[in-house]
Enzyme design. Sequence first.
Site, PDB file in Angstrom:
ATOM      1  N   GLN A  60       0.817  -1.217   0.000  1.00  0.00           N
ATOM      2  CA  GLN A  60       0.000   0.000   0.000  1.00  0.00           C
ATOM      3  C   GLN A  60       0.853   1.271   0.000  1.00  0.00           C
ATOM      4  O   GLN A  60       0.342   2.358  -0.279  1.00  0.00           O
ATOM      5  CB  GLN A  60      -0.981  -0.010   1.189  1.00  0.00           C
ATOM      6  CG  GLN A  60      -2.058  -1.086   1.012  1.00  0.00           C
ATOM      7  CD  GLN A  60      -3.021  -1.206   2.181  1.00  0.00           C
ATOM      8  OE1 GLN A  60      -3.068  -0.341   3.054  1.00  0.00           O
ATOM      9  NE2 GLN A  60      -3.806  -2.271   2.202  1.00  0.00           N
ATOM     10  N   TYR A 120      -1.682 -10.398   2.986  1.00  0.00           N
ATOM     11  CA  TYR A 120      -2.838 -11.117   2.434  1.00  0.00           C
ATOM     12  C   TYR A 120      -2.825 -11.244   0.923  1.00  0.00           C
ATOM     13  O   TYR A 120      -3.705 -11.870   0.335  1.00  0.00           O
ATOM     14  CB  TYR A 120      -4.166 -10.509   2.893  1.00  0.00           C
ATOM     15  CG  TYR A 120      -4.345  -9.015   2.663  1.00  0.00           C
ATOM     16  CD1 TYR A 120      -4.620  -8.502   1.414  1.00  0.00           C
ATOM     17  CD2 TYR A 120      -4.273  -8.135   3.739  1.00  0.00           C
ATOM     18  CE1 TYR A 120      -4.810  -7.149   1.220  1.00  0.00           C
ATOM     19  CE2 TYR A 120      -4.458  -6.778   3.564  1.00  0.00           C
ATOM     20  CZ  TYR A 120      -4.725  -6.292   2.301  1.00  0.00           C
ATOM     21  OH  TYR A 120      -4.900  -4.949   2.118  1.00  0.00           O
ATOM     22  N   HIS A 205      -7.858 -12.404   8.797  1.00  0.00           N
ATOM     23  CA  HIS A 205      -7.863 -10.977   8.429  1.00  0.00           C
ATOM     24  C   HIS A 205      -8.745 -10.139   9.337  1.00  0.00           C
ATOM     25  O   HIS A 205      -8.341  -9.082   9.833  1.00  0.00           O
ATOM     26  CB  HIS A 205      -8.316 -10.801   6.971  1.00  0.00           C
ATOM     27  CG  HIS A 205      -8.384  -9.361   6.537  1.00  0.00           C
ATOM     28  ND1 HIS A 205      -9.498  -8.573   6.715  1.00  0.00           N
ATOM     29  CD2 HIS A 205      -7.459  -8.564   5.964  1.00  0.00           C
ATOM     30  CE1 HIS A 205      -9.249  -7.353   6.257  1.00  0.00           C
ATOM     31  NE2 HIS A 205      -8.026  -7.328   5.792  1.00  0.00           N
ATOM     32  N   ARG A 208     -14.945 -10.157   9.404  1.00  0.00           N
ATOM     33  CA  ARG A 208     -15.640  -9.990   8.113  1.00  0.00           C
ATOM     34  C   ARG A 208     -15.208 -11.027   7.083  1.00  0.00           C
ATOM     35  O   ARG A 208     -15.952 -11.328   6.162  1.00  0.00           O
ATOM     36  CB  ARG A 208     -15.308  -8.617   7.508  1.00  0.00           C
ATOM     37  CG  ARG A 208     -15.930  -7.448   8.170  1.00  0.00           C
ATOM     38  CD  ARG A 208     -15.569  -6.160   7.419  1.00  0.00           C
ATOM     39  NE  ARG A 208     -14.314  -5.579   7.863  1.00  0.00           N
ATOM     40  CZ  ARG A 208     -13.266  -5.329   7.075  1.00  0.00           C
ATOM     41  NH1 ARG A 208     -13.296  -5.617   5.791  1.00  0.00           N
ATOM     42  NH2 ARG A 208     -12.182  -4.784   7.565  1.00  0.00           N
ATOM     43  N   HIS A 230      -7.484  -7.845  12.450  1.00  0.00           N
ATOM     44  CA  HIS A 230      -8.135  -6.528  12.418  1.00  0.00           C
ATOM     45  C   HIS A 230      -9.461  -6.650  13.162  1.00  0.00           C
ATOM     46  O   HIS A 230     -10.245  -7.555  12.867  1.00  0.00           O
ATOM     47  CB  HIS A 230      -8.533  -6.133  10.995  1.00  0.00           C
ATOM     48  CG  HIS A 230      -7.424  -5.801  10.056  1.00  0.00           C
ATOM     49  ND1 HIS A 230      -7.319  -6.360   8.809  1.00  0.00           N
ATOM     50  CD2 HIS A 230      -6.401  -4.925  10.133  1.00  0.00           C
ATOM     51  CE1 HIS A 230      -6.279  -5.848   8.164  1.00  0.00           C
ATOM     52  NE2 HIS A 230      -5.701  -4.984   8.950  1.00  0.00           N
ATOM     53  N   GLU A 233     -12.493  -1.769  13.621  1.00  0.00           N
ATOM     54  CA  GLU A 233     -11.846  -0.596  13.048  1.00  0.00           C
ATOM     55  C   GLU A 233     -12.877   0.482  12.700  1.00  0.00           C
ATOM     56  O   GLU A 233     -12.646   1.659  12.932  1.00  0.00           O
ATOM     57  CB  GLU A 233     -11.068  -0.996  11.790  1.00  0.00           C
ATOM     58  CG  GLU A 233     -10.400   0.191  11.097  1.00  0.00           C
ATOM     59  CD  GLU A 233      -9.538  -0.202   9.909  1.00  0.00           C
ATOM     60  OE1 GLU A 233      -9.644  -1.351   9.467  1.00  0.00           O
ATOM     61  OE2 GLU A 233      -8.769   0.656   9.438  1.00  0.00           O
ATOM     62  N   HIS A 267      -6.179  -2.164  15.572  1.00  0.00           N
ATOM     63  CA  HIS A 267      -7.120  -1.044  15.656  1.00  0.00           C
ATOM     64  C   HIS A 267      -7.905  -1.083  16.975  1.00  0.00           C
ATOM     65  O   HIS A 267      -7.741  -0.205  17.802  1.00  0.00           O
ATOM     66  CB  HIS A 267      -8.076  -0.954  14.451  1.00  0.00           C
ATOM     67  CG  HIS A 267      -7.385  -0.971  13.135  1.00  0.00           C
ATOM     68  ND1 HIS A 267      -6.432  -0.052  12.794  1.00  0.00           N
ATOM     69  CD2 HIS A 267      -7.483  -1.808  12.060  1.00  0.00           C
ATOM     70  CE1 HIS A 267      -5.972  -0.307  11.564  1.00  0.00           C
ATOM     71  NE2 HIS A 267      -6.589  -1.380  11.101  1.00  0.00           N
ATOM     72  N   ASP A 318       0.711   0.528   9.069  1.00  0.00           N
ATOM     73  CA  ASP A 318      -0.466   0.034   8.359  1.00  0.00           C
ATOM     74  C   ASP A 318      -0.434   0.303   6.854  1.00  0.00           C
ATOM     75  O   ASP A 318       0.279  -0.362   6.120  1.00  0.00           O
ATOM     76  CB  ASP A 318      -1.717   0.614   9.037  1.00  0.00           C
ATOM     77  CG  ASP A 318      -3.016  -0.058   8.601  1.00  0.00           C
ATOM     78  OD1 ASP A 318      -2.985  -0.892   7.683  1.00  0.00           O
ATOM     79  OD2 ASP A 318      -4.077   0.245   9.178  1.00  0.00           O
TER      80      ASP A 318
HETATM   81  C1  NGQ Z   1      -6.575  -3.945   4.847  1.00  0.00           C
HETATM   82  N1  NGQ Z   1      -7.381  -1.912   5.707  1.00  0.00           N
HETATM   83  O1  NGQ Z   1      -6.459  -5.121   5.227  1.00  0.00           O
HETATM   84  O2  NGQ Z   1      -5.704  -3.392   4.192  1.00  0.00           O
HETATM   85  C2  NGQ Z   1      -7.806  -3.200   5.285  1.00  0.00           C
HETATM   86  C3  NGQ Z   1      -8.834  -3.110   4.216  1.00  0.00           C
HETATM   87  C4  NGQ Z   1     -10.192  -5.159   3.600  1.00  0.00           C
HETATM   88  C5  NGQ Z   1      -7.468  -1.559   6.986  1.00  0.00           C
HETATM   89  N2  NGQ Z   1      -8.034  -2.407   7.777  1.00  0.00           N
HETATM   90  C6  NGQ Z   1      -8.976  -4.327   3.357  1.00  0.00           C
HETATM   91  N3  NGQ Z   1      -7.026  -0.410   7.427  1.00  0.00           N
HETATM   92  O3  NGQ Z   1     -10.948  -4.933   4.534  1.00  0.00           O
HETATM   93  O4  NGQ Z   1     -10.367  -6.054   2.775  1.00  0.00           O
HETATM   94 ZN    ZN Z   2      -4.348  -3.430   8.277  1.00  0.00          ZN
END
Ligand code: NGQ
Ligand code: ZN
Length: 450
Positions: A60, A120, A205, A208, A230, A233, A267, A318
Site C-alpha cells: 500500500q 494477504y 484478516h 468480516r 483486524h 476498526e 485497531h 499500516d
Molecule cells: C486492509 N485496511 O487489510 O488493508 C484493510 C482493508 C479489507 C485496513 N483495515 C482491506 N485499514 O478490509 O479487505
Molecule cells: Zn491493516
Amino acid sequence: MSAIHAARARLPDGWADDVRVQIDGLRIGSVVTGAAAEPNDTRVDVLLPALSNLHSHSFQRAMAGRTEMRRDGHDSFWTWREVMYDFVGRLIPDQIEAIAALTFMEMQEAGYAAVGEFHYLHHAPGGAAYDNPAELSHRIFAAAEETGIGLTHLPVFYHYGGAGQQPLQGGQLRFGCDPDRFAALIDAVRAAPLPEDNVIGLAPHSLRAIAPDDLARVLSLAGDGPVHIHVAEQTREVEEIVAWLGARPVEWLLQNAPVSDRWCAIHATHMTKAETQALAATGAVAGLCPITEANLGDGAFDGPGWLAAGGRFGVGSDSNVRIALGEELRMLEYSQRLRDRSRNLMLTGAGHAGAALYLGAARGGARALGRDAGVIEAGRLADLVAIDSAAPALVGLRGDALVDGLVFAGGDGLVRDVWSAGRHRVHEGRHVARAAIVARYARAVADLSA
Ligand code: NGQ
Ligand code: ZN
C-alpha cells in the site's frame, strides 16, 4: 564482537552515561555503564531501544498520494478499499518485492528495527496460484533480507468478501484461501530458510473475512507464533458483525476465541468499556495505527481507558501512507487530546507523555511481533536506534524530555543509526542500500502508472 559506545542510553531502569553495548551476533552481549570507548566502537550520542512496527501492508506504500481525491461526494474507508482492490489487481511479483524493499528501508530510516507484515496478497490476479503458492511471501522475505529489517511475517487467512460469508469479489480474489489452501500455503511459507530472528505467525484478516467455524482450525496452524487480527476498526464493521453474529467484534472474539498475550488486536477502535477491560485483561497487545486510522477516518482509540485497564499497546504504519515514528506516536496522543480536550493522556500517573508512548510502544510492539526486544538489556535482540541530540529540535533536552522532543517536536532526520538484531543498516541517517532500493522502486512504480 562489535560494540557501540553511547554518550547516553535509556536502559530499563533509567538513563545512564557512557554506555558500552557489545553486540554478540543478533543479541546484546553486555551493557556496561560508565565505560570508556574502545578504538573500534561505533560512537553514538543517544541510544534507545528501537521500535517494532507491528502492522504493515507494504504494497500500500505505492498507493500513497493516489487516494486523496474525492470521487462521488462521499468518500470513506469503504470507497478507499475499492481503490485499493483496483490497485492490487495490477501488481506483479517484482513490483511487490520492490515496493516492500522501499517500505522496509523507509521504516528503518524512521527508526523501526522490525516489522509485522500482515500479508494477504497471496495469488495471481483472479486468484490462480503461483507455481510456488507462497511466491509472494517469499518476495517479502527477499525484501526483508535485502534491507536487513527484522521480519515477523503474518500470512493472512482471508476467505470471504464480507460479513455473513459473502463471496470474494474483484481484487479480493488474490487474497482468498479456504482452510485447506491456507494450510498448504503456510507449509510453503515455512519451507523457506529465514534469518534466525525472523518469526512466522498468522492472521485471520478480520471477522468480516472468515467463517466462525473455521477459526479454530486456522488458529491451530499458528504453532506458538503470534496471532494478529483486524478488529472493530469501523463502526459499520461493528454493526455488520452484530447483525450477523449477535455480538460486537471484540465481544465475539473474547467469547469464542482463545485470545491471549500472543494476540494482537489491530485497531480495536470501537470498544465498549467492558470490551476494553476484558481485552486488556487477556494480555493481548492493542495494535494502533494512528496515522492510517486518521487517514481512513476510523475514529480514535480509547487510550486512557485501555491504559487504566493495564492494556499493552504498540504502533504500526499500516497503509504506509506516511512512515514516521515520532509522528505516529504524536498522532496517537493528539487524537486523545482533541477528543478529551485535555493533555498528556497516553500514560498512567505522572511522567513524560512522549517517553511513556515511546517506551510503551517499544515493549508492546516487540511482544506483538514475538521479538525478544524492546529494551536495552543483555541477552535481548540488538534492536537499537541512535538519535542526534544536537539537532535543533532537541537542543537542551535531556533524559525523558529528550524523548518528548523526539515525539512532539522532531521531524524526519533525527535518526542516525539503526541496528536490527545487530545488523547495522542505517548509518548517518541513510540506509546502506538506499540507492539501489530507490532506483528499483522508481522503475517498478513507473511501470505501474503506464
Ligand atoms: C486492509 N485496511 O487489510 O488493508 C484493510 C482493508 C479489507 C485496513 N483495515 C482491506 N485499514 O478490509 O479487505
Ligand atoms: Zn491493516
